[in-house]
Design a protein around this motif. Structure first.
Motif, PDB file in Angstrom:
ATOM      1  N   GLU A   1      -1.130 -17.020   4.867  1.00 49.90           N
ATOM      2  CA  GLU A   1      -1.164 -17.418   3.213  1.00 49.90           C
ATOM      3  C   GLU A   1      -1.208 -15.791   3.348  1.00 49.90           C
ATOM      4  OE1 GLU A   1      -5.460 -19.197   2.889  1.00 49.90           O
ATOM      5  OE2 GLU A   1      -4.844 -19.952   4.495  1.00 49.90           O
TER       6      GLU A   1
ATOM      7  N   MET B   1      -2.317   3.059  -0.340  1.00 49.33           N
ATOM      8  CA  MET B   1      -1.703   3.966   0.236  1.00 49.33           C
ATOM      9  C   MET B   1      -0.024   4.155   0.546  1.00 49.33           C
ATOM     10  SD  MET B   1      -3.921   2.727   3.574  1.00 49.33           S
ATOM     11  CE  MET B   1      -3.912   1.159   3.071  1.00 49.33           C
TER      12      MET B   1
ATOM     13  N   PHE C   1       7.597  -8.600   3.168  1.00 45.96           N
ATOM     14  CA  PHE C   1       5.835  -9.334   3.929  1.00 45.96           C
ATOM     15  C   PHE C   1       5.370  -8.313   5.106  1.00 45.96           C
ATOM     16  CE2 PHE C   1       7.738 -13.517   2.893  1.00 45.96           C
ATOM     17  CZ  PHE C   1       6.844 -13.807   2.352  1.00 45.96           C
TER      18      PHE C   1
ATOM     19  N   VAL D   1       4.152   2.446   3.880  1.00 47.15           N
ATOM     20  CA  VAL D   1       2.908   0.664   3.861  1.00 47.15           C
ATOM     21  C   VAL D   1       1.940   1.159   4.374  1.00 47.15           C
ATOM     22  CG1 VAL D   1       3.348  -1.448   4.830  1.00 47.15           C
ATOM     23  CG2 VAL D   1       5.485  -1.476   3.466  1.00 47.15           C
ATOM     24  N   GLU D   2       1.502   1.294   5.228  1.00 46.23           N
ATOM     25  CA  GLU D   2      -0.208   1.524   5.282  1.00 46.23           C
ATOM     26  C   GLU D   2      -0.123   2.663   5.506  1.00 46.23           C
ATOM     27  OE1 GLU D   2      -2.261  -1.358   6.565  1.00 46.23           O
ATOM     28  OE2 GLU D   2      -1.415  -1.043   4.813  1.00 46.23           O
TER      29      GLU D   2
ATOM     30  N   ALA E   1      -1.973 -13.020   0.969  1.00 46.75           N
ATOM     31  CA  ALA E   1      -3.526 -12.808   0.959  1.00 46.75           C
ATOM     32  C   ALA E   1      -3.601 -11.798  -0.270  1.00 46.75           C
ATOM     33  CB  ALA E   1      -4.102 -11.700   1.651  1.00 46.75           C
ATOM     34  N   GLY E   2      -1.847 -11.415  -0.932  1.00 42.38           N
ATOM     35  CA  GLY E   2      -2.013  -9.847  -1.773  1.00 42.38           C
ATOM     36  C   GLY E   2      -0.838  -9.596  -2.153  1.00 42.38           C
TER      37      GLY E   2
ATOM     38  N   THR F   1       8.024  -7.352   7.510  1.00 42.80           N
ATOM     39  CA  THR F   1       8.818  -9.134   7.494  1.00 42.80           C
ATOM     40  C   THR F   1      10.114  -8.908   6.802  1.00 42.80           C
ATOM     41  OG1 THR F   1       7.874 -10.143   8.423  1.00 42.80           O
ATOM     42  CG2 THR F   1       9.911 -11.164   7.707  1.00 42.80           C
TER      43      THR F   1
ATOM     44  N   VAL G   1      11.441  -0.705  -7.539  1.00 40.95           N
ATOM     45  CA  VAL G   1      10.586  -1.253  -7.603  1.00 40.95           C
ATOM     46  C   VAL G   1      10.267  -2.372  -6.415  1.00 40.95           C
ATOM     47  CG1 VAL G   1       9.235  -3.491  -8.815  1.00 40.95           C
ATOM     48  CG2 VAL G   1      10.955  -2.087 -10.314  1.00 40.95           C
ATOM     49  N   GLU G   2       9.267  -1.652  -5.918  1.00 41.17           N
ATOM     50  CA  GLU G   2       8.589  -1.928  -4.484  1.00 41.17           C
ATOM     51  C   GLU G   2       7.199  -3.240  -4.255  1.00 41.17           C
ATOM     52  OE1 GLU G   2       8.137   0.846  -1.946  1.00 41.17           O
ATOM     53  OE2 GLU G   2       9.540   1.548  -2.358  1.00 41.17           O
ATOM     54  N   VAL G   3       7.480  -4.036  -3.975  1.00 45.37           N
ATOM     55  CA  VAL G   3       7.127  -4.933  -3.497  1.00 45.37           C
ATOM     56  C   VAL G   3       6.388  -5.339  -1.676  1.00 45.37           C
ATOM     57  CG1 VAL G   3       6.378  -8.070  -3.765  1.00 45.37           C
ATOM     58  CG2 VAL G   3       7.664  -6.284  -5.516  1.00 45.37           C
ATOM     59  N   ILE G   4       5.094  -5.591  -1.971  1.00 48.22           N
ATOM     60  CA  ILE G   4       4.454  -5.306  -1.370  1.00 48.22           C
ATOM     61  C   ILE G   4       3.339  -6.901  -0.741  1.00 48.22           C
ATOM     62  CG2 ILE G   4       3.161  -5.198   1.506  1.00 48.22           C
ATOM     63  CD1 ILE G   4       5.045  -3.198   0.753  1.00 48.22           C
ATOM     64  N   VAL G   5       3.691  -7.987  -0.164  1.00 43.22           N
ATOM     65  CA  VAL G   5       3.095  -8.964  -0.063  1.00 43.22           C
ATOM     66  C   VAL G   5       2.363  -9.278   1.237  1.00 43.22           C
ATOM     67  CG1 VAL G   5       3.573 -11.589  -0.263  1.00 43.22           C
ATOM     68  CG2 VAL G   5       5.399 -10.222  -1.462  1.00 43.22           C
ATOM     69  N   ARG G   6       0.850  -8.882   1.011  1.00 40.29           N
ATOM     70  CA  ARG G   6       0.199  -8.653   2.557  1.00 40.29           C
ATOM     71  C   ARG G   6      -0.106 -10.362   2.416  1.00 40.29           C
ATOM     72  NH1 ARG G   6      -2.233  -4.125   3.252  1.00 40.29           N
ATOM     73  NH2 ARG G   6      -1.841  -2.287   1.259  1.00 40.29           N
ATOM     74  N   VAL G   7       0.410 -10.830   3.764  1.00 42.17           N
ATOM     75  CA  VAL G   7      -0.530 -12.444   4.591  1.00 42.17           C
ATOM     76  C   VAL G   7      -1.221 -11.804   5.349  1.00 42.17           C
ATOM     77  CG1 VAL G   7       1.090 -14.131   6.076  1.00 42.17           C
ATOM     78  CG2 VAL G   7       2.233 -12.698   4.004  1.00 42.17           C
TER      79      VAL G   7
ATOM     80  N   GLU H   1       1.152  -6.758  -4.557  1.00 43.12           N
ATOM     81  CA  GLU H   1       1.156  -4.938  -4.355  1.00 43.12           C
ATOM     82  C   GLU H   1       3.058  -4.588  -5.239  1.00 43.12           C
ATOM     83  OE1 GLU H   1      -0.869  -2.130  -2.261  1.00 43.12           O
ATOM     84  OE2 GLU H   1      -2.236  -3.989  -1.654  1.00 43.12           O
TER      85      GLU H   1
ATOM     86  N   ILE I   1       5.060  -1.678  -6.726  1.00 42.12           N
ATOM     87  CA  ILE I   1       4.276  -0.450  -7.212  1.00 42.12           C
ATOM     88  C   ILE I   1       5.825   0.101  -8.143  1.00 42.12           C
ATOM     89  CG2 ILE I   1       4.841   2.654  -6.240  1.00 42.12           C
ATOM     90  CD1 ILE I   1       1.870   0.678  -5.051  1.00 42.12           C
TER      91      ILE I   1
ATOM     92  N   ILE J   1      11.088  -9.657   2.778  1.00 44.08           N
ATOM     93  CA  ILE J   1      11.866 -10.671   2.071  1.00 44.08           C
ATOM     94  C   ILE J   1      13.543 -10.370   1.538  1.00 44.08           C
ATOM     95  CG2 ILE J   1      11.264 -11.816   0.030  1.00 44.08           C
ATOM     96  CD1 ILE J   1       8.472 -10.336   0.164  1.00 44.08           C
TER      97      ILE J   1
END
Lengths: 141, 141
Positions: free
Chosen positions: B125, B78, A96, A79-80, B127-128, A105, A129-135, B130, B132, A107
């Motif tokens: 909130e 990343m 998230f 993720v990072e 922030a974005g 966390t 398909v991978e979704v990361i929601v940055r919070v 992403e 993949i 989703i």
DNA sequence: GTGTTTGCAAAGTGTTTGCAATTTA
DNA sequence: TAAATTGCAAACACTTTGCAAACAC
């Protein structure tokens, strides 16, 4: 709390995954599968089993996390920068990521949908398909 | 091809970003912004400028990539374990990742939509977002 | 001239690997 | 007892850092 006799259910889980039931794998599986969905790194998991008094080397934790992932018991998340996370929830779902704390966390698999994906280049097939929601959370007041 | 006199447009871009126009930064910016959208790693970019005969250390490439990212000239991705990618396309968009080759491709900002995101934990909130899309291409015949 | 940037080499993180000793089935 | 697994230490890939020399303005 973990040095005791092997739990038959965990033994079965390992067997079913084609893995020998060793003391180390048993302890790791036991910690991983004890509670609900978890996101661990090799380091956090290592600390956790050792805190229970089980001696496992970090190299074995890495090997085991990969074995478990290959066997479908875990899912790896990159993720990072920094360490890989392993998710005990192997069903399709997204995450998230709290940018301040680094906490991941789930989703829950539910309303979230990704639509309108164009066809991939090179006549490839979509494998996932991978979704990361940055919070960004507002920090402690 | 790159040892020549500084390009005024690139000098202006660097200035506008609050960065001194050094020989190294100029060469890196020039390679990065020359063609359309690109996905580079520190290593690939380093190789590329050196192939043009410009002497830059790898440490400087790392520093510069981060300066450029902070300045909004690049976006860091990343995506996998392994090196970070830097994307010259800083507009919101998502990516295909070819699992076989590791190649990243932009998904043009268009039809793709993510809907049904639940509200984030900890009263944070968003922030974005992403996305993949992992693709397995059929390899060369 | 002064503050910034560079390059080197060393250190740092996270992870993998080679191999002898141990353990499992 | 044969094959798999472990643990250690060393190697590894990628990245950051400390600091003196070089450079931009």
């Amino acid at each position: 709390m973990l040095g005791g006799p092997p739990n038959p259910e965990i033994r079965r889980t390992l067997k079913a995954a084609g893995l020998r039931s060793t003391r180390q794998r048993h302890a790791l599986a036991s910690v991983l599968l004890r509670h609900g969905n978890r996101h661990v790194t090799a380091e956090t998991l290592h600390a956790e089993v050792r805190a229970e008094g089980v001696k496992v080397s970090l190299a074995t934790v890495y090997n085991t996390l990969h074995s478990f992932t290959r066997a479908g018991l875990l899912r790896e998340l990159m993720v990072e920068s920094g360490p890989s996370y392993f998710d005990t929830n192997t069903t399709p779902h997204h995450h998230f990521l709290d940018q301040r704390t680094g906490v991941l966390t789930d989703i829950p698999n539910g309303r979230l949908r990704v639509t309108g994906i164009p066809s991939p280049p090179e006549s490839g097939e979509i494998a996932g398909v991978e979704v990361i929601v940055r919070v960004h959370s507002g920090g402690p007041e």
